[in-house]
Design a protein around this motif. Structure first.
Motif, PDB file in Angstrom:
ATOM      1  N   ILE A   4       0.793  -1.031  -0.194  1.00 35.06           N
ATOM      2  CA  ILE A   4      -0.139  -0.122  -0.067  1.00 35.06           C
ATOM      3  C   ILE A   4       0.635   1.228   0.022  1.00 35.06           C
ATOM      4  CG2 ILE A   4      -1.750   1.245   1.602  1.00 35.06           C
ATOM      5  CD1 ILE A   4      -2.927  -1.428   2.132  1.00 35.06           C
ATOM      6  N   GLN A   5       0.625   2.114  -1.180  1.00 35.18           N
ATOM      7  CA  GLN A   5       1.432   3.377  -1.086  1.00 35.18           C
ATOM      8  C   GLN A   5       0.655   4.436   0.006  1.00 35.18           C
ATOM      9  OE1 GLN A   5       4.164   3.597  -3.124  1.00 35.18           O
ATOM     10  NE2 GLN A   5       3.671   1.515  -3.035  1.00 35.18           N
ATOM     11  N   PRO A  30     -16.265   5.616  -7.238  1.00 34.59           N
ATOM     12  CA  PRO A  30     -15.783   4.172  -7.203  1.00 34.59           C
ATOM     13  C   PRO A  30     -14.294   4.234  -7.597  1.00 34.59           C
ATOM     14  CG  PRO A  30     -17.657   4.367  -8.368  1.00 34.59           C
ATOM     15  CD  PRO A  30     -17.682   5.884  -8.081  1.00 34.59           C
ATOM     16  N   ASP A  31     -13.633   3.170  -6.993  1.00 32.52           N
ATOM     17  CA  ASP A  31     -12.085   2.818  -7.242  1.00 32.52           C
ATOM     18  C   ASP A  31     -11.302   4.182  -6.801  1.00 32.52           C
ATOM     19  OD1 ASP A  31     -12.661   0.050  -8.128  1.00 32.52           O
ATOM     20  OD2 ASP A  31     -13.654   1.320  -9.821  1.00 32.52           O
ATOM     21  N   THR A  32     -11.512   4.699  -5.752  1.00 30.22           N
ATOM     22  CA  THR A  32     -10.709   5.838  -5.313  1.00 30.22           C
ATOM     23  C   THR A  32      -9.580   5.461  -4.162  1.00 30.22           C
ATOM     24  OG1 THR A  32     -12.535   6.874  -4.210  1.00 30.22           O
ATOM     25  CG2 THR A  32     -11.931   7.807  -6.370  1.00 30.22           C
ATOM     26  N   GLY A  33      -9.892   4.343  -3.575  1.00 32.66           N
ATOM     27  CA  GLY A  33      -9.047   3.881  -2.330  1.00 32.66           C
ATOM     28  C   GLY A  33      -9.686   4.055  -1.099  1.00 32.66           C
ATOM     29  N   LYS A  34     -11.068   4.151  -1.205  1.00 33.84           N
ATOM     30  CA  LYS A  34     -11.598   4.550   0.203  1.00 33.84           C
ATOM     31  C   LYS A  34     -11.462   3.495   1.290  1.00 33.84           C
ATOM     32  CE  LYS A  34     -15.661   4.440  -1.846  1.00 33.84           C
ATOM     33  NZ  LYS A  34     -15.121   4.444  -3.282  1.00 33.84           N
ATOM     34  N   THR A  35     -11.523   2.259   0.593  1.00 34.29           N
ATOM     35  CA  THR A  35     -11.642   1.133   1.761  1.00 34.29           C
ATOM     36  C   THR A  35     -10.067   0.960   2.348  1.00 34.29           C
ATOM     37  OG1 THR A  35     -13.402  -0.001   0.489  1.00 34.29           O
ATOM     38  CG2 THR A  35     -12.118  -1.453   1.888  1.00 34.29           C
ATOM     39  N   THR A  36      -9.239   1.063   1.384  1.00 32.58           N
ATOM     40  CA  THR A  36      -7.778   1.075   1.664  1.00 32.58           C
ATOM     41  C   THR A  36      -7.461   2.076   2.755  1.00 32.58           C
ATOM     42  OG1 THR A  36      -7.439   0.334  -0.488  1.00 32.58           O
ATOM     43  CG2 THR A  36      -5.407   0.960   0.723  1.00 32.58           C
ATOM     44  N   ASP A  58     -20.919   0.282   2.363  1.00 28.21           N
ATOM     45  CA  ASP A  58     -21.235   0.040   1.114  1.00 28.21           C
ATOM     46  C   ASP A  58     -21.769  -1.211   0.993  1.00 28.21           C
ATOM     47  OD1 ASP A  58     -20.852  -0.328  -1.517  1.00 28.21           O
ATOM     48  OD2 ASP A  58     -18.467   0.314  -1.368  1.00 28.21           O
ATOM     49  N   HIS A  86      -3.839  -7.109  -1.388  1.00 29.36           N
ATOM     50  CA  HIS A  86      -3.965  -6.536  -2.769  1.00 29.36           C
ATOM     51  C   HIS A  86      -4.315  -7.603  -3.605  1.00 29.36           C
ATOM     52  CE1 HIS A  86      -3.062  -2.150  -2.272  1.00 29.36           C
ATOM     53  NE2 HIS A  86      -2.552  -2.945  -1.046  1.00 29.36           N
ATOM     54  N   TYR A 195      -4.420   7.373  -4.811  1.00 26.25           N
ATOM     55  CA  TYR A 195      -3.202   6.571  -5.604  1.00 26.25           C
ATOM     56  C   TYR A 195      -3.710   6.237  -6.985  1.00 26.25           C
ATOM     57  CZ  TYR A 195      -0.369   2.390  -6.272  1.00 26.25           C
ATOM     58  OH  TYR A 195       0.491   1.428  -6.685  1.00 26.25           O
ATOM     59  N   ILE A 198      -4.455   3.014  -9.241  1.00 24.61           N
ATOM     60  CA  ILE A 198      -5.772   2.218  -8.990  1.00 24.61           C
ATOM     61  C   ILE A 198      -6.522   1.821 -10.190  1.00 24.61           C
ATOM     62  CG2 ILE A 198      -8.134   2.142  -8.195  1.00 24.61           C
ATOM     63  CD1 ILE A 198      -7.253   3.798  -5.778  1.00 24.61           C
ATOM     64  N   LYS A 201     -12.492  -1.237 -11.565  1.00 25.07           N
ATOM     65  CA  LYS A 201     -13.191  -2.335 -11.631  1.00 25.07           C
ATOM     66  C   LYS A 201     -14.478  -2.359 -12.623  1.00 25.07           C
ATOM     67  CE  LYS A 201     -13.689  -2.662  -6.956  1.00 25.07           C
ATOM     68  NZ  LYS A 201     -12.667  -1.714  -6.461  1.00 25.07           N
ATOM     69  N   ARG A 206     -17.345  -6.029 -10.288  1.00 27.03           N
ATOM     70  CA  ARG A 206     -17.886  -5.818  -9.065  1.00 27.03           C
ATOM     71  C   ARG A 206     -19.136  -7.004  -8.959  1.00 27.03           C
ATOM     72  NH1 ARG A 206     -17.504  -0.733  -6.971  1.00 27.03           N
ATOM     73  NH2 ARG A 206     -15.843   0.374  -7.874  1.00 27.03           N
TER      74      ARG A 206
HETATM   75  N1  LIG Z   1      -2.714   3.554  -1.513  1.00 24.30           N
HETATM   76  C1  LIG Z   1      -3.007   2.474  -2.206  1.00 24.30           C
HETATM   77  N2  LIG Z   1      -1.645   1.969  -2.423  1.00 24.30           N
HETATM   78  C2  LIG Z   1      -1.789   0.824  -3.185  1.00 24.30           C
HETATM   79  N3  LIG Z   1      -2.800   0.381  -3.760  1.00 24.30           N
HETATM   80  C3  LIG Z   1      -4.030   0.837  -3.433  1.00 24.30           C
HETATM   81  C4  LIG Z   1      -4.087   2.180  -2.680  1.00 24.30           C
HETATM   82  N4  LIG Z   1      -5.318   2.478  -2.639  1.00 24.30           N
HETATM   83  C5  LIG Z   1      -6.195   1.628  -3.366  1.00 24.30           C
HETATM   84  N5  LIG Z   1      -5.218   0.506  -4.098  1.00 24.30           N
HETATM   85  C6  LIG Z   1      -5.626  -0.338  -4.835  1.00 24.30           C
HETATM   86  O1  LIG Z   1      -6.754  -0.052  -5.455  1.00 24.30           O
HETATM   87  C7  LIG Z   1      -7.762  -1.198  -5.279  1.00 24.30           C
HETATM   88  C8  LIG Z   1      -9.118  -0.340  -4.951  1.00 24.30           C
HETATM   89  O2  LIG Z   1      -8.983   0.134  -3.676  1.00 24.30           O
HETATM   90  P1  LIG Z   1     -10.304   0.521  -2.603  1.00 24.30           P
HETATM   91  O3  LIG Z   1     -10.846  -1.160  -2.665  1.00 24.30           O
HETATM   92  O4  LIG Z   1      -9.503   0.806  -1.526  1.00 24.30           O
HETATM   93  O5  LIG Z   1     -11.015   1.440  -3.285  1.00 24.30           O
HETATM   94  P2  LIG Z   1     -12.474   1.986  -3.232  1.00 24.30           P
HETATM   95  O6  LIG Z   1     -12.719   3.353  -3.437  1.00 24.30           O
HETATM   96  O7  LIG Z   1     -13.017   1.333  -1.585  1.00 24.30           O
HETATM   97  O8  LIG Z   1     -13.261   0.974  -4.190  1.00 24.30           O
HETATM   98  P3  LIG Z   1     -14.984   0.684  -4.482  1.00 24.30           P
HETATM   99  O9  LIG Z   1     -15.529   1.801  -4.990  1.00 24.30           O
HETATM  100  O10 LIG Z   1     -14.973  -0.709  -5.070  1.00 24.30           O
HETATM  101  O11 LIG Z   1     -15.459   0.518  -2.835  1.00 24.30           O
HETATM  102  C9  LIG Z   1      -7.448  -2.058  -4.040  1.00 24.30           C
HETATM  103  O12 LIG Z   1      -7.620  -3.186  -4.420  1.00 24.30           O
HETATM  104  C10 LIG Z   1      -5.787  -1.665  -4.050  1.00 24.30           C
HETATM  105  O13 LIG Z   1      -5.285  -2.812  -4.672  1.00 24.30           O
END
Ligand SMILES: Nc1ncnc2c1ncn2[C@@H]1O[C@H](COP(=O)(O)OP(=O)(O)OP(=O)(O)O)[C@@H](O)[C@H]1O
Ligand SMILES: [Mg+2]
Length: 326
Positions: A4-5, A30-36, A58, A86, A195, A198, A201, A206
């Motif tokens: 994780i960065q 979507p796919d902006t790294g919220k869960t991470t 979610d 990941h 990040y 990303i 998806k 999904r």
């Molecule tokens: N800071 C980071 N460093 C490295 N990889 C990351 C980082 N943030 C997100 N990712 C990668 O991007 C993917 C999507 O991140 P994440 O699931 O956190 O996004 P999300 O916004 O929660 O997506 P969703 O819209 O599906 O809920 C993760 O599986 C991860 O591999």
């Protein structure tokens, strides 16, 4: 397994939240790294000695727990906090996260279920605070575009009295949601860069993620009978007698809720008799089920979900019938 960065803003964010504890809402498309970020932030705050709870709000791409629900985990000792991996198609954790409470929304999209999502979130935040959590980190869905999304985010932020709003933006897509809160003394808005690497998806990924989550959830499920006289069935818009209409209800996802309307677990309607529901469910303590909440989705034999619309009683030209408790 990629690392994780950690972006430079994350530590400052944790410091700021540590200084002014409260509810943290993470927003992003979507796919902006919220869960991470939610998991990394929870860990950072635990390292600072805070008592942290996490909520996934979610219903589609839930970080833990089955889809169509919201869930709360009150994090224990630091060493028991799951670490993120990941793997595609979605976030997976090395250790199983312990779910404290769940709330059945009934659908894998908040559209058409805004009230259920908002009320459920409030109930879970109250539970977390009742358990002594100083900080509640809420991971939200990527539903941020349009009027309904704006209203949902606004009302959620108000209802849980979010102390911090964390925004992960590609461009300016959240500004319309953020600007309202910008100069309010009761809230702090934090803007973070996403990040860049990303991968987005697809719809299929999904859907496959949800299927996987349902599959995991129901893997140890067995067929059980739930006596109708012990429970109330909630299906407010379409009150149809199940008897004679089993095809409408077959494979429907239901929430098995306790007296406080928290969800003990999920079930799938397989059959029905005059006195009972036959359900596929992993829930063992069926005697605790007081409310059966009908969902708006069906799961097919391959565990894919699809939305159902039960025909309303008016369309069927039937006299209104309430479900019998015999
Ligand atoms: N800071 C980071 N460093 C490295 N990889 C990351 C980082 N943030 C997100 N990712 C990668 O991007 C993917 C999507 O991140 P994440 O699931 O956190 O996004 P999300 O916004 O929660 O997506 P969703 O819209 O599906 O809920 C993760 O599986 C991860 O591999
Ligand atoms: Mg997510």
């Amino acid at each position: 397994m990629a690392d994780i960065q950690v972006s430079p803003g994350w530590k400052e964010l944790a410091d700021s939240i540590n200084k002014q504890k409260g509810v943290v809402v993470i927003l992003g498309a979507p796919d902006t790294g919220k869960t991470t970020l939610a998991f990394c932030l929870a860990r950072e705050l635990q390292l600072r000695g805070c008592k942290v709870a996490m909520i996934y709000a979610d219903v589609g791409q839930c970080a833990f727990g089955p889809p169509a629900t919201l869930g709360l985990s009150v994090l224990g000792k630091l060493e028991t906090v799951p670490t993120m991996r990941h793997d595609s198609p979605g976030p997976v954790f090395l250790e199983e996260i312990k779910i404290h409470s769940m709330y059945f929304v009934g659908c894998t999209s908040p559209m058409g279920h805004l009230l259920q999502t908002t009320v459920g979130l409030k109930k879970l935040v109250e539970t977390a605070e009742g358990e002594g959590a100083e900080i509640v980190v809420i991971d939200t869905s990527g539903f941020v575009e349009g009027g309904a999304a704006w209203e949902l985010k606004f009302q959620k932020i108000e209802l849980v009295n979010a102390r911090h709003i964390v925004a992960l933006q590609r461009r300016q897509e959240l500004e319309v949601i953020l600007s309202v809160h910008e100069h309010r003394t009761c809230r702090t808005v934090h803007r973070l860069k996403i990040y860049e690497a990303i991968k987005l998806k697809s719809y299929e990924q999904r859907r496959a993620y949800r299927r996987q989550k349902f599959l995991e959830y129901f893997q140890n499920a067995t067929l059980k009978n739930l006596p109708l006289k012990e429970v109330r069935l909630i299906n407010p818009v379409n009150i149809l007698p199940i008897e004679g209409y089993i095809n409408l209800y077959k494979r429907l996802l239901v929430g098995l809720n306790d007296d406080e309307n928290f969800t003990l677990g999920l079930g799938i309607i397989e059959d029905t008799g005059p006195k009972e529901l036959r359900l596929l469910t992993p829930v063992e303590a069926l005697q605790k089920v007081k409310i059966v909440r009908f969902g708006a989705i069906r799961l097919d034999e391959n565990w894919y979900d699809s939305r159902v619309k039960l025909p309303s009683i008016h369309l069927l030209k039937l006299p209104p019938i309430t479900l019998r408790k015999t």
